[in-house]
Design an enzyme around this catalytic site. Structure first.
Site, PDB file in Angstrom:
ATOM      1  N   ASP A  11       0.861  -1.189   0.000  1.00  0.00           N
ATOM      2  CA  ASP A  11       0.000   0.000   0.000  1.00  0.00           C
ATOM      3  C   ASP A  11       0.896   1.237   0.000  1.00  0.00           C
ATOM      4  OD1 ASP A  11       0.969  -0.386   2.596  1.00  0.00           O
ATOM      5  OD2 ASP A  11      -0.806   0.490   3.544  1.00  0.00           O
ATOM      6  N   ASP A  16       6.944   1.756   2.851  1.00  0.00           N
ATOM      7  CA  ASP A  16       6.909   0.763   1.774  1.00  0.00           C
ATOM      8  C   ASP A  16       7.957   1.100   0.715  1.00  0.00           C
ATOM      9  OD1 ASP A  16       3.769  -0.600   1.923  1.00  0.00           O
ATOM     10  OD2 ASP A  16       4.068   1.350   2.846  1.00  0.00           O
TER      11      ASP A  16
END
Length: 326
Positions: A11, A16
């Site tokens: 996501d 990330d």
């Protein structure tokens, strides 16, 4: 040595991005795909963020697939502002108008099933966001989990300390039903980098400053996207994470990615059955560890507890020395 085949389901927020860069920099990793899911931002923003990270690292050849836009059961959900409204700190102005054309047309869940079937028992799946795509994959192909080599999850919490609700960690809280399905039905070796694991193996803020000062495109990109983000503020964290764990720089998703890249990174773990709580206004989305076998489950997970922080720091530092061509 053959390279480890990896799919990252993400996501894509700032942490990330750090984890993706870590995988890109690892010489023992062959990237099969990035699959996108809602979470830190709307899935459309997530896709653009992944494409941006791959572009910064000059790795645009890696296929990117759009996946679930919302949780499995709930009608809708609100996105986190932890990393800004777009997931990357709300500082990127030159958005790519052609981003949709750079995505693969196949749905992320379909692509995940296909790629794992083509490389049976060879693929490590690293899940960095809500587990919706994974839950849909096992619903479409009940044999999907047994075709995986292993699964690495950043998410969950083992002490009832939450970061989005009182008792639940963000990724699991965003789609508790999917987290429940994955931890019940994925029988492959499963490694969980919980919120506590990340926070208790923090790096220093001095390390963070050194990390961003490197003369490389990836480091400059990371410096830009963290520049106005309260989640990367020492002052803001004093009233958030520091209350439970003390001060430190915590690149959450990178801990799961590091465990996949180098298993020796994990010094200690708890092997036991786990279950996600689906009921209650306070505990919904919390992960429970069954160390006394009360649930009588047939399989266990490895809940990571202690990390080789020095080795982890070296991987994080190396991840921002990009682009690096393999």
């Amino acid at each position: 040595m053959p390279k480890k085949l990896v799919i990252i389901d993400t996501d894509c927020g700032i942490d990330d991005a750090q984890a993706i860069m870590m995988a890109l920099a690892a010489p023992n990793v062959e990237f099969l795909a990035v699959t996108c899911v809602f979470g830190n931002a709307a899935v459309e923003d997530v896709c653009q963020n992944v494409l941006r990270v791959l572009s910064v690292c000059e790795r645009q050849g890696i296929p990117v697939f759009r996946g679930s836009a919302g949780p499995l059961v709930a009608a809708s959900t609100s996105f986190s502002d932890h990393f800004g409204g777009d997931g990357l700190g709300d500082v990127i102005e030159d958005k790519d108008p052609l981003w949709k054309e750079k995505l693969q047309q196949e749905h992320a869940v379909s692509a995940m099933i296909r790629l794992v079937s083509e490389h049976e028992k060879q693929v490590s799946l690293v899940a960095l966001g809500p587990l919706t795509n994974l839950a849909l994959a096992v619903r479409l192909d009940p044999c999907f989990p047994q075709k995986l080599r292993d699964l690495y999850i950043m998410g969950g919490n083992k002490e009832g300390i939450g970061n989005v609700t009182l008792c639940a960690e963000f990724n699991f809280a965003m789609d508790p039903e999917s987290a429940y399905i994955v931890l019940e039905e994925f029988l492959c070796p499963t490694y969980i980098a919980s919120w506590e694991y990340s926070c208790r193996n923090a790096l220093s803020w001095e390390f963070f400053e050194e990390l961003l000062s490197q003369d490389a495109a990836a480091a400059r990109f990371m410096k830009t996207i963290t520049s106005k983000c309260w989640a990367y503020s020492k002052e803001a964290m004093r009233n958030k994470r520091d209350i439970y764990f003390g001060p430190g720089f915590v690149p959450y998703d990178a801990y799961a990615m590091a465990a996949c890249i180098d298993g020796s990174m994990v010094l200690e773990s708890i092997e036991c059955p786990v279950r996600v709580e689906l009921q209650g206004s306070i505990a919904r989305g919390m992960m429970a560890l069954d160390r006394t076998n009360q649930l009588k489950k047939s399989h266990s997970a490895f809940v990571l507890t202690k990390c080789d922080v020095a080795k982890f720091g070296r991987l994080v530092m190396e991840s921002l020395r990009q682009p690096c061509r393999k």
